[in-house]
Design an enzyme around this catalytic site. Structure first.
Site, PDB file in Angstrom:
ATOM      1  N   ASN A   9      -8.775  -2.370  10.933  1.00 40.77           N
ATOM      2  CA  ASN A   9     -10.080  -2.034  10.559  1.00 40.77           C
ATOM      3  C   ASN A   9     -10.882  -3.336  10.594  1.00 40.77           C
ATOM      4  OD1 ASN A   9     -12.413  -1.415   9.277  1.00 40.77           O
ATOM      5  ND2 ASN A   9     -11.636  -1.022   7.365  1.00 40.77           N
ATOM      6  N   TRP A  10     -11.773  -3.511  11.596  1.00 40.17           N
ATOM      7  CA  TRP A  10     -12.421  -5.031  11.857  1.00 40.17           C
ATOM      8  C   TRP A  10     -13.847  -4.795  10.661  1.00 40.17           C
ATOM      9  CZ3 TRP A  10     -12.664  -5.941  17.743  1.00 40.17           C
ATOM     10  CH2 TRP A  10     -11.427  -6.003  18.143  1.00 40.17           C
ATOM     11  N   LYS A  11     -13.884  -3.974  10.057  1.00 38.61           N
ATOM     12  CA  LYS A  11     -15.259  -3.823   8.975  1.00 38.61           C
ATOM     13  C   LYS A  11     -16.328  -4.436   9.797  1.00 38.61           C
ATOM     14  CE  LYS A  11     -11.974  -4.817   5.364  1.00 38.61           C
ATOM     15  NZ  LYS A  11     -11.798  -4.585   3.734  1.00 38.61           N
ATOM     16  N   HIS A  95     -13.501   5.529   3.473  1.00 36.12           N
ATOM     17  CA  HIS A  95     -12.951   4.102   3.060  1.00 36.12           C
ATOM     18  C   HIS A  95     -13.540   4.098   1.867  1.00 36.12           C
ATOM     19  CE1 HIS A  95     -12.263  -0.305   3.138  1.00 36.12           C
ATOM     20  NE2 HIS A  95     -11.303   0.135   3.968  1.00 36.12           N
ATOM     21  N   GLU A  97     -14.693   1.249   0.514  1.00 33.73           N
ATOM     22  CA  GLU A  97     -15.859   0.635   0.491  1.00 33.73           C
ATOM     23  C   GLU A  97     -17.273   1.292   0.655  1.00 33.73           C
ATOM     24  OE1 GLU A  97     -14.678  -2.256   3.761  1.00 33.73           O
ATOM     25  OE2 GLU A  97     -13.622  -3.536   2.215  1.00 33.73           O
ATOM     26  N   GLU A 167      -4.960   3.335  -0.145  1.00 36.10           N
ATOM     27  CA  GLU A 167      -5.453   2.086  -0.224  1.00 36.10           C
ATOM     28  C   GLU A 167      -5.804   1.926  -1.710  1.00 36.10           C
ATOM     29  OE1 GLU A 167      -6.780   0.520   3.842  1.00 36.10           O
ATOM     30  OE2 GLU A 167      -8.356   1.276   2.860  1.00 36.10           O
ATOM     31  N   GLY A 173      -8.738  -6.801   0.339  1.00 33.23           N
ATOM     32  CA  GLY A 173      -9.353  -7.747   0.541  1.00 33.23           C
ATOM     33  C   GLY A 173      -9.098  -8.771  -0.476  1.00 33.23           C
ATOM     34  N   SER A 213      -4.448  -5.471   1.619  1.00 33.31           N
ATOM     35  CA  SER A 213      -3.834  -7.119   1.783  1.00 33.31           C
ATOM     36  C   SER A 213      -2.480  -6.885   2.305  1.00 33.31           C
ATOM     37  CB  SER A 213      -3.921  -7.789   0.380  1.00 33.31           C
ATOM     38  OG  SER A 213      -5.138  -7.965  -0.008  1.00 33.31           O
ATOM     39  N   GLY A 234      -7.023  -4.678   7.287  1.00 32.45           N
ATOM     40  CA  GLY A 234      -8.418  -5.132   7.086  1.00 32.45           C
ATOM     41  C   GLY A 234      -8.251  -6.835   7.690  1.00 32.45           C
ATOM     42  N   GLY A 235      -8.401  -7.664   6.617  1.00 36.91           N
ATOM     43  CA  GLY A 235      -8.643  -9.051   6.890  1.00 36.91           C
ATOM     44  C   GLY A 235      -7.763  -9.479   8.023  1.00 36.91           C
TER      45      GLY A 235
END
Ligand code: PEP
Length: 251
Positions: A9-11, A95, A97, A167, A173, A213, A234-235
């Site tokens: 997930n490149w956000k 998600h 976020e 998640e 993150g 993470s 993600g990151g």
């Protein structure tokens, strides 16, 4: 055995050219991977270019969100049919976020899951508790509500196409990962919930990913757990070398 899924997930990162660079590096490093389903979810603006780069490769495309209607006067929204048209096979739905910043709730997530399926996409439905909810000990209740609410009204055939991503919000993150045993225990809880909603066969066929993470250093121990079918990253999916190491966790 289910094929593991590693989804990136490149956000809200990467311009079109940065997305193209990252996608090209991934094509180069991951072209021989056969035993893992690799999905990348760039931002909407990059989808039409990234789709060309990964065409005829083993890397699949996903959207980070979709609207719950297929077309209409919904200024600024993007239909699941549009992301299908650009080459996506998957869409992330619910998600944390979006639940936090855009106030997406379970009925909305349910509408999105249904429209995603109707458009011929596989939804990656995110569920998970906050730190406060975990500390209060209500994490299972929260995840139960996310799972049952998000899947409300789906047929057996439909639910088999849903990918669930557990998640825990406190691990996204933040650098804090749930221990493999914490994740395993919640995945088991989700599987039991599916079993009660449908039956054991259906529950076993649904892929449940862990997210929060995930890194090259912890993927192996997470994937060693029997109930973890893959990861939503993600990151660490924003750097080709770390995503490559995660995808190649078996090597
Ligand atoms: C995510 O964005 O779904 C996620 C799990 O992020 P991170 O890996 O950075 O925690």
């Amino acid at each position: 055995m289910k094929k593991p899924i590693i989804a990136g997930n490149w956000k809200m990162y990467n311009t079109i050219s940065q997305s193209c660079d990252l996608a090209s590096q991934l094509v180069e490093s991951l072209s021989l991977v056969k035993d893992v389903e690799v999905i990348i979810c760039p931002p909407f603006t990059s989808l039409s270019e990234v789709t060309k780069i990964i065409k005829n490769t083993n890397i699949r495309l996903g959207a980070q969100n979709i609207y719950f209607e297929k077309e209409g006067a919904y200024t600024g929204e993007i239909s699941p049919l549009m992301v299908k048209d650009v080459g996506c096979d998957y869409a992330i739905v619910g998600h944390s976020e979006r639940r936090k910043y855009i106030n997406e709730d379970n009925p909305l997530v349910n509408l999105k899951v249904r429209t995603t399926l109707e458009a011929g996409l596989y939804p990656i439905m995110c569920v998970g508790e906050s730190l406060e909810e975990r500390e209060k000990g209500v994490h299972e209740e929260i995840v139960y509500i996310h799972v049952t609410g998000g899947l409300l009204g789906l047929s057996e055939e439909e639910v088999k196409k849903v990918i669930i991503a557990y998640e825990p919000v406190w691990a996204i993150g933040t650098g804090k990962t749930a221990t493999p045993l914490d994740a395993q225990s919640m995945h088991k809880f989700i599987r039991n919930t599916l079993s009660k909603m449908y039956n054991e066969d259906i529950a076993n066929s649904v892929r449940i990913l862990y997210g929060g993470s995930v890194k090259p250093e912890n993927i192996k121990s997470l994937m060693a757990e029997s109930e973890i079918d893959g990861a939503l990253v993600g990151g660490a999916s924003l750097t080709a070398s770390s995503f490559e190491r995660i995808v190649k966790f078996m090597e």
